[in-house]
Design an enzyme around this catalytic site. Structure first.
Site, PDB file in Angstrom:
ATOM      1  N   GLU A  60       0.798  -1.204   0.018  1.00  0.00           N
ATOM      2  CA  GLU A  60       0.177   0.068   0.172  1.00  0.00           C
ATOM      3  C   GLU A  60       0.951   1.114   0.021  1.00  0.00           C
ATOM      4  OE1 GLU A  60      -2.732  -3.269   1.003  1.00  0.00           O
ATOM      5  OE2 GLU A  60      -0.463  -2.761   1.822  1.00  0.00           O
ATOM      6  N   PHE A  83      -8.817  -2.467   1.368  1.00  0.00           N
ATOM      7  CA  PHE A  83      -9.518  -2.409   2.571  1.00  0.00           C
ATOM      8  C   PHE A  83      -9.208  -1.023   3.355  1.00  0.00           C
ATOM      9  CE2 PHE A  83      -9.992  -6.737   1.827  1.00  0.00           C
ATOM     10  CZ  PHE A  83     -11.328  -7.105   2.338  1.00  0.00           C
ATOM     11  N   ILE A  87      -4.988   1.585   4.855  1.00  0.00           N
ATOM     12  CA  ILE A  87      -4.605   3.004   4.567  1.00  0.00           C
ATOM     13  C   ILE A  87      -3.371   3.272   5.568  1.00  0.00           C
ATOM     14  CG2 ILE A  87      -6.257   4.356   6.189  1.00  0.00           C
ATOM     15  CD1 ILE A  87      -6.722   5.993   3.586  1.00  0.00           C
ATOM     16  N   HIS A 129     -10.404  -5.781   8.902  1.00  0.00           N
ATOM     17  CA  HIS A 129     -10.974  -5.476   7.645  1.00  0.00           C
ATOM     18  C   HIS A 129     -12.384  -4.783   7.600  1.00  0.00           C
ATOM     19  CE1 HIS A 129      -7.867  -8.955   6.950  1.00  0.00           C
ATOM     20  NE2 HIS A 129      -7.960  -8.508   5.583  1.00  0.00           N
TER      21      HIS A 129
END
Length: 324
Positions: A60, A83, A87, A129
């Site tokens: 990510e 998901f 982040i 999640h």
């Protein structure tokens, strides 16, 4: 108007943006041949090619770093974080680079990127999640944050986000991807920062966004059977949020309940409540109440998760309390 599922509406918005603007690119984990974890990007790689719909490694931080670099180089990247929980791994590039570039470059250069990411529970996906972390992002100057509740708004807000010259986070509730709704043949973009009245009322205002809009609508239906007419205001945009629309609704109903799926503590609802207690104090005839999740990680077990998440009954109870 034809009906589309929310996932289909998002797919349409992406496809049209790719077709209209060669600078638009998509990147994320499994968004190509697999069509993304929820099927939102299905078929786009076949139509536009792997150079514009790019599968990435499971990294990510790398996805967001590449998106920031692409945006600074003249492209309009739409990045997907599978998901919202993940982040956390992309926060440096998003918060310290994308959000700050226009300010640090004296207004000469923005970062026109979009980050799409799903939040919310209801799928027994567990505490890593299922989180709703949008309040983190709303706290960062330089970021815009939107969260649609309908397929039409999903389309319109995503198109507006892609057209925006600065970074926009589009938060999509995963429980709504399969929800159907009318989407016009030639839909208009939805302006960022403008709420909509989902249901008019006179006795209390319920402000919500995302999945909570539908719980608020159900609560309003329950209350109508008791002779209480609640107005439901769908924020659509969380940063900036439509302060004027909330104040206008409060001036009609004189009572305010704010509902969201995220943890209640230090959330979006807290900011709205504080602001309305300031500029809307003279309009209040009852306490401002919030309905959100308790301060604990999202449970995995189906029964516990159902008890954890806010619902129509809790929102209706809050309206009754502020009326009392």
């Amino acid at each position: 108007m034809p009906e589309l599922r929310m996932g289909q509406a998002l797919n349409r918005a992406l496809a049209e943006a790719l077709a209209e603007d060669p600078s638009v690119i998509l990147l994320g984990e499994d968004i190509g041949a697999a069509g993304g974890p929820f099927g939102v990007t299905r078929g786009l790689q076949e139509k536009f090619g792997p150079d514009r719909v790019r599968d990435t490694p499971i990294a990510e931080a790398g996805i967001m770093g590449a998106a920031v670099g692409a945006a600074l180089s003249g492209l309009k990247p739409v990045a997907e974080i599978m998901f919202m929980d993940f982040i956390t791994l992309a926060m440096d590039a998003l918060v310290n680079q994308a959000a700050k570039a226009r300010f640090m470059f004296g207004g000469q250069r923005g970062v026109p990127l979009v980050l799409r990411t799903p939040h919310g529970g209801g799928l027994s996906a567990g505490p890593q999640h299922s989180q709703c972390l949008e309040a983190w992002l709303c706290h960062v100057p330089g970021l815009k944050v939107v969260c649609p509740a309908t397929p039409a708004d999903a389309y319109g807000l995503l198109r507006s986000a892609i057209a925006d010259p600065d970074p926009v986070v589009v938060v999509e509730n995963k429980a709504l991807y399969a929800m159907k709704g009318e989407v016009a043949e030639a839909p208009e973009p939805v302006p960022i920062g403008r709420a909509r009245i989902a249901r008019p009322g006179r006795d209390a205002t319920i402000v919500a966004y995302g999945a909570a809009v539908h719980w608020a609508m159900e609560a309003a239906g329950l209350l109508a059977g008791e002779g209480i007419e609640a107005e439901v205001l769908d924020l659509r945009s969380l940063q900036p949020w439509d302060e004027a629309a909330v104040l206008e609704s409060l001036s009609r109903t004189h009572r305010l309940v704010i509902a969201h799926e995220a943890v209640e503590a230090f959330g979006v609802g807290g900011e709205i409540a504080a602001r309305m207690a300031d500029i809307g104090f003279d309009e209040l005839d009852g306490p401002i109440l919030r309905v959100g999740a308790p301060f604990t990680p999202v449970p995995f077990a189906k029964e516990l998760e159902a008890a954890y998440r806010p619902d129509a009954a809790r929102i209706a109870a809050a309206v009754r309390r502020t009326l009392d």
